[in-house]
Motif scaffolding. Structure first.
Motif, short mmCIF file in Angstrom:
data_model
loop_
_atom_site.label_atom_id
_atom_site.label_comp_id
_atom_site.label_asym_id
_atom_site.label_seq_id
_atom_site.Cartn_x
_atom_site.Cartn_y
_atom_site.Cartn_z
N TRP A 480 55.69 56.16 42.53
CA TRP A 480 54.25 56.64 41.93
C TRP A 480 53.74 55.01 41.01
CZ3 TRP A 480 54.99 61.61 39.08
CH2 TRP A 480 54.66 62.68 40.04
N GLY A 481 55.13 53.82 41.61
CA GLY A 481 54.80 52.94 40.62
C GLY A 481 52.98 52.39 40.59
N ASP A 482 52.46 52.53 41.78
CA ASP A 482 51.50 52.33 42.09
C ASP A 482 50.37 53.23 41.33
OD1 ASP A 482 51.52 49.67 43.07
OD2 ASP A 482 51.73 50.04 44.79
N GLY A 483 50.52 54.20 41.03
CA GLY A 483 49.61 55.49 40.78
C GLY A 483 50.50 56.41 41.70
N MET A 484 49.87 57.77 40.16
CA MET A 484 50.62 59.00 41.36
C MET A 484 50.46 59.80 42.94
SD MET A 484 50.64 61.17 37.41
CE MET A 484 50.92 63.10 38.17
N ARG A 485 50.81 59.53 43.50
CA ARG A 485 50.30 60.31 45.06
C ARG A 485 51.48 61.43 45.38
NH1 ARG A 485 49.80 55.86 47.53
NH2 ARG A 485 50.40 56.98 50.02
N ALA A 486 50.59 62.48 45.54
CA ALA A 486 50.96 63.79 46.05
C ALA A 486 49.70 64.37 46.88
CB ALA A 486 51.90 64.29 44.70
N PHE A 487 50.18 65.28 48.34
CA PHE A 487 49.36 65.76 48.87
C PHE A 487 48.69 67.13 48.32
CE2 PHE A 487 48.33 69.51 52.21
CZ PHE A 487 47.24 69.08 52.89
N GLN A 488 47.06 67.41 47.94
CA GLN A 488 46.76 68.45 47.49
C GLN A 488 47.25 68.57 45.72
OE1 GLN A 488 47.70 71.70 49.75
NE2 GLN A 488 46.07 71.22 51.14
N SER A 489 47.84 67.76 45.21
CA SER A 489 48.46 67.27 44.26
C SER A 489 49.71 68.60 43.91
CB SER A 489 47.44 68.77 42.88
OG SER A 489 46.30 67.86 42.71
N VAL A 541 56.13 67.21 52.98
CA VAL A 541 54.71 66.66 53.82
C VAL A 541 55.07 65.09 54.44
CG1 VAL A 541 54.27 65.73 51.57
CG2 VAL A 541 52.13 66.07 52.68
N THR A 542 53.80 65.37 55.15
CA THR A 542 54.25 63.70 56.43
C THR A 542 53.94 62.84 55.59
OG1 THR A 542 52.33 64.32 57.39
CG2 THR A 542 54.59 64.83 58.16
N GLN A 543 54.56 61.43 55.28
CA GLN A 543 53.41 59.81 55.15
C GLN A 543 52.42 59.95 55.32
OE1 GLN A 543 55.44 56.38 56.12
NE2 GLN A 543 55.13 56.17 53.55
N GLU A 544 51.80 60.59 56.24
CA GLU A 544 50.54 59.92 57.45
C GLU A 544 49.48 61.29 56.32
OE1 GLU A 544 47.62 60.21 61.59
OE2 GLU A 544 50.16 61.26 60.93
N THR A 545 49.87 62.65 56.03
CA THR A 545 49.40 63.12 55.48
C THR A 545 49.41 62.87 53.96
OG1 THR A 545 49.97 65.47 56.54
CG2 THR A 545 49.29 65.91 54.76
N TRP A 549 45.67 61.48 51.78
CA TRP A 549 44.61 62.62 50.97
C TRP A 549 44.29 61.32 49.72
CZ3 TRP A 549 43.48 67.27 49.30
CH2 TRP A 549 43.17 67.84 47.95
N VAL A 550 45.63 60.33 49.55
CA VAL A 550 44.71 59.58 48.10
C VAL A 550 44.08 58.77 49.02
CG1 VAL A 550 46.26 57.89 47.28
CG2 VAL A 550 47.53 59.49 47.69
N GLN A 551 43.72 58.13 50.76
CA GLN A 551 43.11 57.53 50.77
C GLN A 551 41.22 58.38 50.23
OE1 GLN A 551 43.41 53.90 51.06
NE2 GLN A 551 40.84 53.69 51.40
N THR A 552 41.12 59.25 50.91
CA THR A 552 40.25 59.92 50.53
C THR A 552 39.46 60.48 48.72
OG1 THR A 552 40.82 62.09 52.29
CG2 THR A 552 39.49 62.76 50.83
N GLN A 553 40.86 60.45 48.32
CA GLN A 553 40.36 60.14 47.13
C GLN A 553 39.96 58.78 45.96
OE1 GLN A 553 40.22 63.14 45.52
NE2 GLN A 553 41.27 63.80 47.93
N VAL A 554 40.53 57.94 46.93
CA VAL A 554 40.48 56.45 46.32
C VAL A 554 38.68 56.44 46.68
CG1 VAL A 554 40.64 53.74 47.24
CG2 VAL A 554 42.66 55.79 46.38
N LEU A 613 50.29 75.19 57.83
CA LEU A 613 51.06 74.66 57.05
C LEU A 613 50.61 73.24 57.23
CD1 LEU A 613 54.68 76.23 56.63
CD2 LEU A 613 52.28 76.75 55.33
N GLU A 614 49.91 73.10 57.56
CA GLU A 614 49.83 71.83 58.13
C GLU A 614 49.71 70.86 57.32
OE1 GLU A 614 47.96 69.27 60.97
OE2 GLU A 614 47.50 71.64 60.97
N GLY A 615 49.99 69.59 57.83
CA GLY A 615 50.40 68.39 57.05
C GLY A 615 52.32 68.18 55.98
N PHE A 616 52.62 69.43 56.59
CA PHE A 616 53.99 69.32 56.33
C PHE A 616 54.87 69.53 57.73
CE2 PHE A 616 52.19 71.42 53.22
CZ PHE A 616 53.16 70.77 51.38
#
Length: 619
Positions: A480-489, A541-545, A549-554, A613-616
């Motif tokens: 999380w060095g550049d900010g928290m990141r987690a699929f669906q929080s 969760v996959t790295q792509e997923t 998710w994070v890019q959508t928020q950004v 369980l899309e994304g896992f």
């Protein structure tokens, strides 16, 4: 000027531009170059550990055997989040779990918050979780802290969670073992338990925040944070007079939501009360009242979920304020949307609100209207003109958390209460052995109470306080060095079988935290139960997923945050904008779900309905 401004501004009894100039001037008084670091100077896990580890409500724990067994789910935290996750896991048929908490009972923040006057500021019928399931209806519209704590205990008993809990226990490390596909959880009690799943349910308000005032360690009298209220010093108990303060001079530092509640009670019992304020809160009417027993008798199964949804929809303008599931017309959280809809009704052509920038201007004007009304309340409640000016909140309402009280403002008419405003000096000068120096004047006091809240936006590692290591020994905080990141929080790549449940992440705009926590607790319980049904021992969760998710928020424009005011640089300093710092230590764009609590709940429900369980990756 916009069409909305052209149509409405001339009809309103205030000058929008003048208000904004005043906001900027008041903000400039309070902005400090050290930003959030002004609070980081005092570490409650280091030199001031007694503020975190001391429990004035329970004796020291009895020695016990260290736990070295293997369980299915280790839940770190026994507040609302841990209780709701435990309840939802039980309903999913997952019963082999353990709840670990540093307190001596369930409740989390509501175990610790026993300061006088403590209440919830969301209506208790929507806020207190699992009312329907436990068959309980709160005694008041806004429940008091003792009733809230009782309800936490009720949940623990109803779902048989006490037999699955270890209290007065701190988690000191959690580490993933790839070969065993298990988490190792170590504690200060010598435990080295193993768990298939790790659920971090520490909540957002678990670490007391102390102001970094020079000399804070020099004071020789008693002092405590409001979440460690020491009735052995004040006398009395929650709801009872504090008899030992009758001849004492007491100082309270902080006038946020905690101070708003505690200060009227202290003023009643103290010989003299000094209230040290840097920024006044906006104080709206509370309108508390006992629960109507006839109404309570009409409630049918499912009533609370329907009411929660109705509350969220009404607050966000997506549903009626006086619908069949709840009449919220005199609820303080609804007043901003009432102002918006009231002004919109005055437009000759409401369709103009669909044009770029017009809705923003309408919301700006409605916020002016709301805050002018709140400032006018100060004029009507306070007799001393000089005190009135100091208690007026000059910022947009959601720059800071709104507060609600029918007792706070009149308190400053009392002869035994002195308001010490420190805006011009950007805070208290220093603390010494006998008291507080502010604006160059020394105040001798017999007790200092820190009503300074919790660390909400500080460094992740500092705030959670638990070293967590995932695949290949990677630290969660490095990830999380550049900010928290987690699929669906809730799920982050590189940390298999781990879920963040309602703790560090914000999950959508809305006032009722427990509504979102219930959504995400049920969601995580579903994932665990489904993974078990499918025979998986490793769920990640996959790295792509995660990246998607994070890019959508950004990429989101963050329009809701702008309209509420909390994310704007024009806001007065507070934890919403990291104390007004120009350089942010937190990447909110990456962390925040930029929709509403309603949208977040639907998103999770749709994902579960899909059943893939899309994304896992399940192995």
């Amino acid at each position: 000027m916009s069409k909305v401004m052209d149509a409405l501004a001339p009809t309103l009894p205030f000058d929008h531009d003048a208000i904004r100039e005043k906001y900027q001037a008041e903000r400039d008084k309070r902005v400090r170059t050290d930003g959030e670091a002004q609070f980081n100077a005092v570490d409650v896990s280091g030199e001031y550990a007694e503020y975190l580890t001391h429990d004035p409500f329970a004796p020291q724990p009895e020695p016990r055997e260290a736990l070295t067994d293997t369980i299915e789910v280790a839940i770190v935290g026994g507040g609302w989040v841990g209780l709701m996750l435990g309840a939802r896991l039980t309903q999913q048929g997952v019963t082999d779990f353990r709840i670990i908490d540093s307190a001596a009972d369930f409740g989390g923040t509501w175990y610790w918050n026993r300061y006088p006057g403590a209440h919830c500021d969301i209506e208790s019928y929507s806020y207190l979780p699992l009312l329907d399931e436990t068959g309980y209806v709160p005694r008041e519209r806004y429940a008091s802290a003792p009733e809230i704590f009782e309800h936490a205990q009720r949940i623990g008993k109803h779902f048989d969670l006490y037999g699955k809990a270890v209290f007065q226990t701190w988690v000191t490390e959690a580490r993933w073992d790839e070969d065993a596909r298990l988490w190792t959880v170590e504690t200060n009690r010598g435990d080295k338990m193993r768990a298939k799943y790790l659920a971090l349910a520490t909540g957002p308000a678990s670490r007391p925040r102390l102001p970094g005032i020079p000399g804070i360690h020099d004071y020789q009298g008693p002092s405590f944070h409001t979440c460690r209220w020491d009735y052995s010093v004040t006398g009395g108990a929650p709801g009872e007079p504090m008899t030992d303060l009758a001849d004492k001079k007491v100082a309270v530092i902080g006038t946020g939501s905690t101070g708003i509640q505690a200060i009227p009670r202290l003023a009643q019992d103290a010989g003299h009360l000094y209230v040290f304020q840097r920024t006044p809160s906006s104080v709206d009417f509370r309108n508390n009242r006992p629960t109507d027993p006839e109404w309570a008798a009409t409630l049918e199964p499912g009533w609370q979920k329907r009411r929660m949804d109705a509350f969220n929809a009404a607050m966000l303008g997506a549903g009626p304020i006086d619908g069949p599931e709840g009449d919220f017309t005199d609820d303080g959280w609804m007043r901003p949307i009432q102002s918006v809809t009231g002004l919109a009704a005055q437009l000759d052509d409401p369709a103009v609100l669909g044009e770029p920038g017009e809705l923003d201007d309408l919301i700006d004007l409605s916020d002016d209207q709301t805050m002018e009304r709140i400032r006018a309340r100060v004029d009507s409640d306070i007799t001393d003109p000089a005190v009135r000016d100091k208690l007026k909140a000059w910022y947009k309402q959601f720059c800071k958390r709104p507060t609600f009280s029918d007792e706070y403002l009149p308190t400053f008419n009392r002869d035994n209460v002195t308001l010490v405003d420190v805006a011009e000096s950007k805070g208290i000068d220093r603390i010494d052995a006998t008291g507080i120096v502010a604006n160059g004047e020394h105040y001798d006091v017999d007790l200092i109470v820190y009503a300074s809240g919790f660390e909400i936006t500080s460094d992740f590692k500092r705030r959670m306080g638990i070293p967590v290591f995932g695949s290949d020994g990677q630290s969660l905080y490095d990830h999380w060095g550049d900010g928290m990141r987690a699929f669906q929080s809730h799920s982050t790549y590189g940390f298999p079988n781990m879920f963040i449940v309602g703790g560090l992440f914000p999950f959508g705009f809305g006032a009722n935290y427990c509504s979102s926590v219930d959504d995400i607790s049920g969601h995580v319980a579903y994932i665990i139960a489904e993974a078990d049904k499918r025979g998986a021992s490793r769920v990640e969760v996959t790295q792509e997923t995660e990246n998607g998710w994070v890019q959508t928020q950004v990429d989101s424009d963050g329009g809701i945050a702008k309209n509420l005011g909390g994310a704007e640089t024009s806001c007065t300093p507070g934890y919403y904008n990291q104390e007004g710092a120009e350089v942010k230590s937190r990447n909110w764009k990456q962390e925040q779900y930029w929709g509403t609590v309603i949208e977040f709940g639907r998103l999770l429900q749709d994902w579960r309905t899909d059943g893939k369980l899309e994304g896992f990756n399940l192995r």
